[in-house]
Design a protein around this motif. Structure first.
Motif, short mmCIF file in Angstrom:
data_model
loop_
_atom_site.label_atom_id
_atom_site.label_comp_id
_atom_site.label_asym_id
_atom_site.label_seq_id
_atom_site.Cartn_x
_atom_site.Cartn_y
_atom_site.Cartn_z
N ARG A 1 0.85 -1.18 0.00
CA ARG A 1 0.00 0.00 0.00
C ARG A 1 0.89 1.24 0.00
O ARG A 1 1.78 1.37 0.83
N ARG B 1 -2.66 5.84 -0.02
CA ARG B 1 -3.72 4.88 0.29
C ARG B 1 -3.70 4.51 1.78
O ARG B 1 -4.75 4.38 2.41
N LEU B 2 -2.51 4.40 2.34
CA LEU B 2 -2.37 4.04 3.75
C LEU B 2 -2.97 5.13 4.64
O LEU B 2 -3.72 4.84 5.59
N GLN C 1 -6.81 5.13 4.48
CA GLN C 1 -7.40 4.07 5.29
C GLN C 1 -7.28 4.37 6.78
O GLN C 1 -8.17 4.02 7.57
N GLU D 1 -10.41 9.19 1.30
CA GLU D 1 -10.54 7.91 0.59
C GLU D 1 -10.63 8.14 -0.91
O GLU D 1 -10.03 7.40 -1.71
N GLY E 1 -7.22 8.98 -2.13
CA GLY E 1 -6.37 7.80 -2.09
C GLY E 1 -6.70 6.83 -3.20
O GLY E 1 -5.80 6.22 -3.81
#
Length: 557
Positions: free
Chosen positions: A129, A133-134, A137, A170, A173
């Motif tokens: 990831r 993206r990390l 999340q 989100e 990402g």
């Protein structure tokens, strides 16, 4: 208040970025704290949301700084790399833990859970990831965990702002954005959601303000964007009147709401906390329980603070217990700012409630666990007053009280320590406290009242030892007068009568009895009759000390 750090160069999502984020968040909340306090109308109009968020962020920053200092001294396998630099996982965990143990109020407790949600994801760092993206999340986990921590989530609050930030993050990402892109999207999403809060929550709409907790969260997310991008976000003005006055306050913000805020750290299992939540929910409102891995921060508004602490005792080990009466804070929020406050350290839940009813900020002292200077400094800050009278309540607490007073003076608060050596001396001082008189005259009167009160205590000997009254055996009842053992007896009633007779030998007008949790009411009745029979002109008052108090405290004025 710390000076705001200058905009930093863009960082990757690493430990250095977390440290920069932390320092920028403290600075941003420091700049906005008074404005945020002024728009605080929900869930209680107590004008302290900005201060609570600032103190929570400050505690988190201290923990993070300590983690970096430890890493600089030694490299630990699986925690730091070969050069002794803190890893991302260690940084976010330290950051979240510092917020958990130092969380203040409803908003600070929610912020602590948001940071824990971030740490749950970034502390794992699974392969495959990217940083963007990390982070997205992590923000989603933060919002979800915060909602789960609040017993009855309400839209138009800090939770709504957190969810909007997570959704925007989100989306960024998913579009393969960088960590800075995600942070910028989250910040923008939070700002938009904050602007909508007056239309979602009636109390905010009537006051013409945005949500105070959400406003603080926007500041924290702006600091995150700045830490990752190196760009300073535009200053976010606090929308609304300088001093909000709702025309028709919500029930939870009215005089009919719960009278006390109870906060404590709790060492307990997940299962025990699962049973604790519904029990506390039945006692009051604004319930937030955050944490995990055996350590929790519990926050609730109740009318019976003793019952709230008792529930914590049934679940595990509560400590750093803080009980605050809302009366003074509600008056201050209406513009009736109190010039002077009293902070009292007391050895018992009942005494804490008694002092809170008298308008003092109470700090509960458990046997064998002396409060630290930062805890006392926090109590002084929570009093929200320009002048504070501090009642240590025991000789062994005077050094910590003096140190906290000195630090508070550096913040511009005028503090005086009245050298009380017992809780009954503190009660005597509170009885003559005059918040409308001059500070010096008030301190002199309280000091004189405390000094004119002789104090006694009954305790049970744990082992054979030499005392000023002779040799005692384990199980003997010890009667102490002004800190020294004066009587050694076999039973509580007989020893108490002997102590009373000695204390009244030099005169007195009022006897105060504070009964411990296991002492029957019959003892109080016996001692009241004993005083009346031998000293007709002496009045007697009796209180319950509650859990953690000594078997019997005696004051003679």
């Amino acid at each position: 208040m710390p000076h705001a750090p200058q905009p930093q160069p863009a960082h990757e999502l690493d430990a250095a970025a977390v440290r920069t984020w932390s320092s920028l968040a403290v600075a941003a909340l420091g700049r906005a704290r008074e404005d945020i306090d002024a728009i605080n109308v929900y869930p209680v109009a107590d004008a302290d949301t900005g201060t609570n968020l600032y103190l929570t962020a400050e505690s988190a920053d201290h923990a993070l700084t300590a983690a970096f200092e430890v890493a600089a001294r030694t490299a630990v396998p699986d925690v730091t790399d070969a050069t002794g630099e803190t890893s991302l996982a260690e940084a976010v965990r330290a950051y979240a833990h510092g917020a958990l143990v130092g969380a203040r109020g409803n908003s600070g407790t929610i912020l602590a859970q948001l940071l824990r949600g971030v740490a749950d994801v970034l502390g794992d760092e699974p392969a495959g990831r990217g940083p963007g993206r990390l982070l997205a999340q992590a923000l989603t986990r933060a919002a979800e965990s915060a909602y789960a921590a609040v017993a009855h989530p309400v839209e138009g609050t800090m939770l709504t702002v957190a969810t909007a930030a997570a959704r925007a993050g989100e989306a960024a990402g998913a579009a393969a954005g960088t960590a800075a892109d995600v942070a910028r999207a989250a910040y923008d999403g939070a700002r938009s959601a904050l602007a909508e809060t007056p239309g979602q929550l009636a109390a905010l709409g009537r006051a013409g303000v945005v949500d105070a907790g959400g406003c603080g969260l926007v500041a924290v997310l702006g600091a995150l964007f700045q830490a990752l991008s190196g760009q300073e976000p535009a200053a976010e003005p606090v929308r609304g009147r300088a001093v909000p006055v709702p025309q028709t306050p919500e029930p939870c913000a009215s005089e009919d709401g719960p009278a006390y805020e109870v906060v404590y750290l709790l060492e307990a299992s997940d299962e025990a906390v699962g049973e604790l939540r519904p029990r506390l929910d039945r006692l009051g409102d604004s319930l937030v329980v955050v944490g995990g891995d055996g350590l929790w921060n519990v926050h609730v508004h109740v009318d019976d603070p003793g019952a709230a602490v008792e529930a914590g005792v049934a679940a595990g080990r509560p400590y750093r217990i803080r009980i605050t009466h809302f009366g003074d804070e509600r008056r201050r929020a209406r513009g009736e700012r109190t010039q002077r406050a009293v902070v009292a350290l007391v050895p018992g839940e009942g005494l804490a409630g008694l002092c809170a009813e008298a308008g003092a900020t109470a700090v509960l002292v458990r046997p064998g666990e002396l409060p630290a200077v930062p805890e006392l400094l926090d109590a002084i800050r929570r009093a929200h007053a320009r002048e504070v009278v501090l009642l240590p309540g025991a000789a062994e607490l005077r050094a910590a009280a003096a140190a906290a007073a000195e630090r508070a003076r550096a913040d511009g608060v005028r503090v005086a320590v009245v050298p009380t050596r017992s809780a009954v001396q503190g009660l005597a001082a509170l009885a003559v406290h005059d918040p409308d008189g001059s500070f010096d005259e008030d301190v002199v009167a309280m000091t004189a009242a405390a000094g004119a009160t002789r104090y006694g205590e009954l305790a049970v000997a744990e082992r054979q030892s030499f005392t000023s009254a002779g040799i005692c055996q384990a199980g003997d009842v010890l009667g102490l007068i002004d800190g020294d053992v004066a009587v050694i007896g076999a039973g509580l009633p007989e020893t108490a009568e002997a102590v009373l007779e000695r204390m009244l030998g030099s005169g007195g007008e009022l006897v105060t009895l504070v009964l411990g949790p296991e002492v029957p009411d019959a003892l109080a009745e016996r001692l009241e009759a004993y005083v009346q029979h031998g000293h007709l002109a002496v009045d007697t008052v009796t209180y319950r000390g509650g859990r953690y108090s000594a078997p019997l405290l005696i004051g003679v004025e």
